[in-house]
Scaffold this active site. Structure first.
Site, short mmCIF file in Angstrom:
data_model
loop_
_atom_site.label_atom_id
_atom_site.label_comp_id
_atom_site.label_asym_id
_atom_site.label_seq_id
_atom_site.Cartn_x
_atom_site.Cartn_y
_atom_site.Cartn_z
N LYS A 67 5.16 0.45 8.24
CA LYS A 67 4.78 1.70 7.57
C LYS A 67 5.98 2.64 7.58
O LYS A 67 6.48 3.00 8.64
CB LYS A 67 3.59 2.35 8.27
CG LYS A 67 3.15 3.67 7.63
CD LYS A 67 1.95 4.24 8.36
CE LYS A 67 1.50 5.56 7.75
NZ LYS A 67 0.33 6.14 8.47
N GLY A 78 3.00 7.85 3.44
CA GLY A 78 4.04 6.83 3.43
C GLY A 78 3.65 5.58 2.69
O GLY A 78 2.61 5.50 2.05
N GLY A 111 0.28 5.74 0.36
CA GLY A 111 -0.63 6.86 0.54
C GLY A 111 0.12 8.17 0.67
O GLY A 111 1.32 8.26 0.39
N GLY A 112 -0.62 9.20 1.12
CA GLY A 112 -0.03 10.52 1.18
C GLY A 112 1.07 10.66 2.21
O GLY A 112 1.94 11.52 2.09
N VAL A 158 3.44 1.13 2.92
CA VAL A 158 3.24 0.02 3.85
C VAL A 158 3.77 -1.25 3.20
O VAL A 158 3.43 -1.56 2.05
CB VAL A 158 1.76 -0.15 4.22
CG1 VAL A 158 1.59 -1.32 5.18
CG2 VAL A 158 1.21 1.13 4.86
N GLY A 203 0.83 -1.21 0.00
CA GLY A 203 0.00 0.00 0.00
C GLY A 203 0.86 1.25 0.00
O GLY A 203 2.01 1.24 0.43
N ASP A 255 -9.80 10.54 12.20
CA ASP A 255 -9.71 10.09 10.81
C ASP A 255 -10.33 8.69 10.67
O ASP A 255 -9.77 7.82 10.01
CB ASP A 255 -8.25 10.07 10.34
CG ASP A 255 -8.14 10.06 8.81
OD1 ASP A 255 -9.13 10.39 8.14
OD2 ASP A 255 -7.06 9.70 8.31
#
Length: 489
Positions: free
Chosen positions: A234, A216, A213-214, A218, A211, A341
């Protein structure tokens, strides 16, 4: 006209639709280029063409739309550079997303600021002037000239050759030293472990990436028979910008302080962390079934090769597990903790689909439970953000209740949080459906995968609970303890 399986090209007669303010053709299978006529719709405020197969360049004429405040072109096949005059739109107030395309060249300098850090992800050929968004730096002209001059002069070539030779010799004689973990890395464990820093660092490779994302990447790391387990690591993005670095450092510290001090069966377990001056690594237990978002919405992805289904009993069990985790944070921790979140992608699923709350980078301890506190900026994810953020910037644990209500609506309807249609999010759409038919006999509202008469009453109850949790007035929302009680009946 989103999510309607529309095919073909966008017609070039759009310039006649001069009064349109909102134009949404997202999540279809449109191809071809973006017609230049679309930039003549002078009254347009929202242009959403994401999740199609559009190609070609982004026309420079887009700057003519003086009222445009939302431009979504992500998840297409657009190529070429980002038009420099794009900044002539309502900059810096425009919401922009050009991620997951094939754009090339340099990001215009005015966009290299924190609020646009997720606007250009997954464009491998983009570059920036200061590692913005973890993008590679653009090669400067004078450096190119320097390389040419060095190549012309044979003496420079000789120097380079000698330097390379010396470097290899040095590397050869220092190999044994290099085998040991670098002293700049520090491992902090929250429980007994059977692995070391090298076991982690050697496995941070693309084949283990699960994975991105914004904030970092994973990685899934199998530790082998000696360690007997699988972990998730992560890696927090390293950033050269001082502002972005401070934000990521705060999120890293928040995750450590909160997850390192609490233990609950429905909160993902932080096993430890590794830190250095250049990077941060968080080590978690591995959740083998991924996120709830993937299971609910992967079936909507045209590139998906599998259809993953969740029946209603499993969805109900996931809702109860997630509610237990949030209830513990709100009512059993001192001081209480607001996650800030909560969303389906932050609810991870393990064996037997046991659900756990994850990603505490935005979490915040409350000085006094129930009392609103001021925050400096809006945080959270689009579609899950409580409406009070838009006016007072006041928050307490009821912001989590609102976000969890959106998750309940996702479980019941199968829709995405921002998938209400038009300019609505899911919560607004659900409330409108309720006002149209308050008896909640809304067969079309329920996800087709769970339209089983045996669970009809329970599904409608959870739908109503989702509506209560997403009320616009925070005081009208139930507490997470009350929500859990209703779900467990």
């Amino acid at each position: 006209m989103s999510n309607m399986s529309i095919v073909g090209e966008i017609p070039d007669t759009l310039s006649k639709l001069t009064q349109f303010r909102i134009f949404n053709l997202s999540s279809n299978t449109l191809n071809g280029t973006i017609p230049s006529e679309i930039w003549r719709m002078q009254n347009m405020e929202v242009l959403d063409l994401h999740s199609n197969s559009l190609s070609g360049r982004i026309p420079g004429d887009c700057c003519k739309l003086e009222n445009l405040s939302l431009l979504l072109l992500d998840d297409n096949h657009l190529s070429g550079p980002i038009p420099e005059n794009l900044v002539q739109l309502q900059f810096p107030f425009i919401f922009l997303n050009l991620s997951s395309n094939q754009l090339t060249g340099k990001i215009p300098s005015p966009f290299e600021m924190g609020r646009f850090q997720w606007s250009f992800l997954s464009n491998p050929s983009l570059c920036s002037s200061n590692h913005f968004g973890n993008l590679p730096p653009c090669t400067r002209l004078h450096l190119k000239m320097l390389v040419i001059i060095l190549l012309v002069f044979g003496s420079a070539i000789l120097i380079c050759t000698r330097l390379i030779g010396l470097t290899k010799i040095k590397a050869f004689f220092s190999k044994e030293k290099d085998d040991a973990p670098s002293p700049q890395w520090k491992l902090t464990a929250f429980q007994a472990i059977d692995y070391d820093i090298q076991d982690i660092l050697c496995n941070l490779i693309d084949t283990n990436l699960v994975g991105s994302g914004g904030s970092g990447k994973v990685y899934k790391i199998c530790l082998g028979n000696r360690n007997g387990g699988v972990i998730a690591v992560k890696q927090i993005w390293s950033s050269s910008g001082e502002l972005e670095h401070d934000v990521l450092e705060k999120q890293f510290q928040a995750e450590i302080e909160i997850l390192g001090s609490i233990r609950h069966a429905n909160i993902v377990k932080l096993l430890g962390f590794i830190s250095s001056s250049e990077s941060k690594l968080l080590i978690y237990e591995y959740m083998e079934h991924g996120s709830l978002y993937e299971w609910l919405h992967q079936k909507d992805d045209p590139t998906s090769t599998t259809r993953r289904l969740l029946n209603w009993p499993i969805r109900m069990s996931i809702a109860i597990d997630a509610a237990r985790g949030l209830c513990y944070m709100h009512h059993s921790c001192s001081p209480a903790i607001a996650h800030r979140d909560v969303k389906s992608s932050n609810i991870l699923l393990g064996p037997q689909f046991k659900a756990k709350i994850a990603d505490f980078g935005l979490a915040r301890s409350l000085l006094k439970a129930g009392e609103p506190e001021s925050v400096s900026a809006v945080v959270g994810s689009f579609g899950y953000i409580a409406p009070e953020f838009g006016s007072s910037r006041k928050m307490n644990e009821k912001v989590d209740v609102y976000s969890f209500g959106v998750v309940l609506l996702e479980l019941v309807t199968g829709r995405r949080a921002n998938g209400g249609g038009g300019y609505e999010n899911l919560a607004q759409w659900a409330w409108r459906q309720f006002h149209q038919d308050e008896s909640i006999q809304l067969t079309n509202v329920i996800d087709a995968d769970i339209r089983d008469p045996a669970y009809s009453r329970e599904v409608q109850l959870v739908f109503k609970l989702g509506l209560i949790c997403t009320g616009t007035n925070p005081s009208s929302r139930s507490s997470m303890k009350q929500v859990l009680q209703v779900l467990q009946r």
